[in-house]
Design a protein around this motif. Sequence first.
Motif: not given
Length: 227
Positions: A139, A142, A145, A159-164, A181-182
Amino acid sequence: MTTRRLSTFSILGVCALFALSGCFGPPSPAPTSSSSTPSATASPVTTPSATASPSAPISPSTEPVPTTTTAPSPAPTSPAAREETTSPGLPEQVAPLTVYYVAIGDNGTSGPMIGCGDSLVATTTAPVRFTDQVGPSIRTLLANKSRAVGMSGLVNVLYQSKLTYLGGELDGGTITIHLSGQFMLSGVCDIPRAKAQLEFTAMAASGATSARVFVNGRPIDDVLSLK
């Protein structure tokens, strides 16, 4: 004449005898009022001696006990109650987390070589409280940013990825983590960099020797494939 004179002297002698007996007779008894006065004044003198006698000390058991010393102390929290708020089987601890970033073009000088001649470098955070170190470590990675990692010269390609982070499990020497996420990457070289950051961070947190990453239920190699 002689008889009358003797009589006169006899009378005077008797009178003189009575007068002397009145002056030298036994002393009259002392008045009762004066004899009772000393006994009344002497009685208070004996009263303090009875109260000050050391043979009858005050018993400590008769002294009042302050309420603050008899108040019950709060019941300590049982270990079972504390364990309900933590992960079962894992003790709570406070320690820094290890998170990996990339030294681009370092050619393995500062750490394991990956991707396009880069190095993977371990960094540590401030001490945090945790029971399962894998979740907080992933966490933390991720949540960053920023591409540049401070003034270290290291780079975070995620830093641009949207992951959980969804969870993970350790099986022998292999740690498996699940994400949703992606990815948002900047080029081909970011693919091995992103994979390495996730895998090495998970291995450092779990103590495993290998790692597998699933994103939306799919292996990371399939998700990042250019095919």
